[in-house]
Scaffold this active site. Structure first.
Site: not given
Lengths: 321, 321, 321
Positions: C223-224
């Site tokens: 994520h991210n």
């Protein structure tokens, strides 16, 4: 339930004990109970034999005496292989193999060829020109892409992807231009492929997996790889494009093989090891950083970054001495 | 949209600021705007606090003063945990949990048992004898094979495969004879399993994943593994067959654990490290070759292949000196 | 079948040979026959040129003379790029790109937006709020989760999962509290994503994959993460959460990047290497334990666990000498 007599009638071996004794299941020596069958394949575990509560134990001739001292036994030349065959007997009783067929939810292109004795499980995709051989089973959610060929008696576990594009691009001023992957994948007979494993189609020629190869879960096989017959590859391994692996090899879990390399027959690569050059001599090869308590690792890793200099310092000392 | 008053009414904590202030979303300190809520869990980032444009910041009591100097704040004992709960509040507002149900495109065997409060997403497969517990969610394209049991409140992400065959074969003159995998997989409550992760069924006994375990994407869990409660395993890790991992462990990304090993409770394995022996002492363990500029690595790697000889040379020098 | 004249009319380059000669396929130099087209991109393989039976060979101007000595040739500035374009020509002939469309077996939420020129293959899932751009192709069994955005002309191979939850939990007395993942995934134009690869949705902000990125099979993107334009990532690599990778990078197979690190543009990470610190200088970085015969590895690995002590011993010798 199977009776001991049924087992030896099917599989051979020498039964010492009651032919009529009922066996409800298989279990390891240490947990087997009086209605379970167990096996001892490694003489190192002989101590567990005396203590086991198993109803019957499969042993080699060398351990016959020790086994009979505690109860019933089946004596077989290769107890582990015998055990494998008992599991097959068990499975066949519990879930007789179907006569093949295509699940209603599968998407099979009219221009694919599926042998009538093959089984295509739920939510599989078989694209045009693909061929699925006799007795082969695709469990759920398998994709076999265009023109890929799967032999007879293969077993493909859920999520397998056969024939996605190989990773091929030509550089163009720092960007990437697609090289269309015009080859396919050809898989021999008696091949097993684990869940979510991917075998890419070839760029020009085909990717090849020969007879009897066994591949575990989450393995990546690049385009134009060749895997020789009866080679086994453990989970999470990655085989880069155009590598050629011989027959009777074993590739450990999370191991890697760089592209365009050749491995001879009977090469064994340890888990977590990366093959960076061709290996032309059979043998056992390893390259793993030994694990340690983190603090010790930190010191040694820091020293490792100075190892070449350390070697020079030793050389200087040797000149002096 | 949530108002600050709603948040503290739901989750507790001490609000310093306007109960009616509207919060449109959550954001990291450095990018949050006046209508967003942020948090500061690591005191090292305290400098970012003063500069933040966030409408409100969740902080620990120790940072209350610093936070109030810049604007509204919620004071909570554990700001990171508080933030986690705000995300849950947010998610619940945005997408209220359904009342369960089986998507029309899923293939669920009539002899599977799915709790009426469980959710089976699109294109999932649930085989005969499988059991899916209360409140558990299978997102899209998940397979749960025959006889496998999933507890309550679990979350299985797309592409997960539970209960494919373990990788078990007996050698027979260089070839491989299938050992049918007669066990299943049993997963406890509150377990989360990442996308395309595979957990194999046991050979004889079952593979076990205890309560509260969290597994990331693309992880391979072999047959007869046991994973103790509240252990977390990061992406691409591989756990070989019959390994037993304790409770409250963390296994880093792409780490590996060889078969039949035991890890005690509270063992932490770094990313990319391979566990080759049982670890019976809690602690932090690492085995990674330190990365370097390629030219420096080449020199050190070449020296490493002579390290044992170097050690002998140092010994010889020591004897002389 | 294509005629040589058709090829140069479409792609340029200078044909030395019969415009009407029929080409039935493409093949590597060593296996190409008289009705096949081949190419020589690496001058190291020039010896193969004379021996090749290929009907025509694509070469650079520098090799024109050598090529013409053996037969027909197409001279192009970048033969490998030219070859890539011939594969595209071939593919287009064999399987003209469809006009887009959603396969009847795909599950597309009414609140998703699929461009009419996009192709959604069999058994794909596109959740509400997702957007699929012009000309993009989802092969079979791809999931694009809620609110994720895929640009134009992308190609997603079977089993890809875009937008599963990132691996985010807050510790609570040794247990794990879910951090709901409220961000999504945004993928630019001309991105290719390999089979069974996973790209997780962001925790608060979105995970970003910029234009022209190419990702191989079985890659994990946390994520991210941000992946800069035209970066290529080989199979089985793992990118941990919030890592930021620059543009024009290459990440080797099974390589890893720890969380929250930054890689500058034009950083090249070797296969099997773990990036443990930010790399701000373009270059080529490696960290791999060199593979060796197992017995030699064992000795060197044992010595490595004493390396720090060895360094101290060398220091002591230096002081004495």
């Amino acid at each position: 339930m199977l009776r001991l007599g049924d087992i030896v009638d099917s599989l051979g071996g020498q039964l010492h004990g009651d032919r009529g004794a009922a066996i409800e299941g298989l279990a390891p020596l240490e947990s087997a109970g009086p209605s379970q069958l167990s096996f001892l394949s490694n003489p190192r575990y002989q101590q567990q034999l005396a203590a086991s509560r198993a109803g019957c134990v499969i042993v080699s001739p060398a351990l016959q005496e020790a086994a009979l001292a505690r109860g019933a036994a089946i004596v077989a030349d290769d107890p582990y292989l015998y055990y494998a065959r008992v599991t097959q007997l068990w499975k066949a009783r519990r879930a007789p193999a179907g006569a093949g067929g295509i699940h209603a939810s599968a998407v099979v292109d009219p221009a694919a060829h599926v042998d009538p004795t093959a089984t295509i499980g739920p939510l599989c995709v078989v694209e045009r020109g693909a061929r699925i051989g006799a007795g082969t089973v695709l469990k759920s959610r398998v994709t076999v892409a265009e023109d890929c060929i799967i032999g007879a008696r293969c077993l493909l576990h859920p999520g397998v992807v056969i024939g996605a594009d190989g990773f091929g691009f030509a550089p163009r001023q720092g960007e990437w231009e697609k090289i269309e992957q015009l080859g396919a994948v050809r898989i021999g007979d008696d091949v097993e492929i684990g869940a979510n494993t991917c075998i890419d189609r070839g760029a020009l020629a085909d990717t090849l997996v020969e007879d009897g190869v066994k591949i575990d879960n989450l393995v990546q096989v690049g385009h134009n790889v060749r895997i020789g017959r009866h080679t086994a590859i453990a989970g999470c391994a990655g085989i880069a494009g155009s590598a050629s692996i011989g027959a009777y090899c074993t590739i450990g879990g999370s191991a890697g093989i760089l592209g365009h390399l050749t491995l001879a027959d009977r090469v064994h690569v340890s888990s977590f090891s990366l093959v960076t050059r061709s290996i032309l001599k059979p043998g056992h090869y390893t390259g793993v950083f030994p694990i340690d308590e983190n603090a010790a690792w930190e010191k040694n890793a820091a020293s490792l970054k100075q190892l070449h200099a350390l070697r020079d310092r030793v050389r200087a000392l040797e000149k002096k001495s």
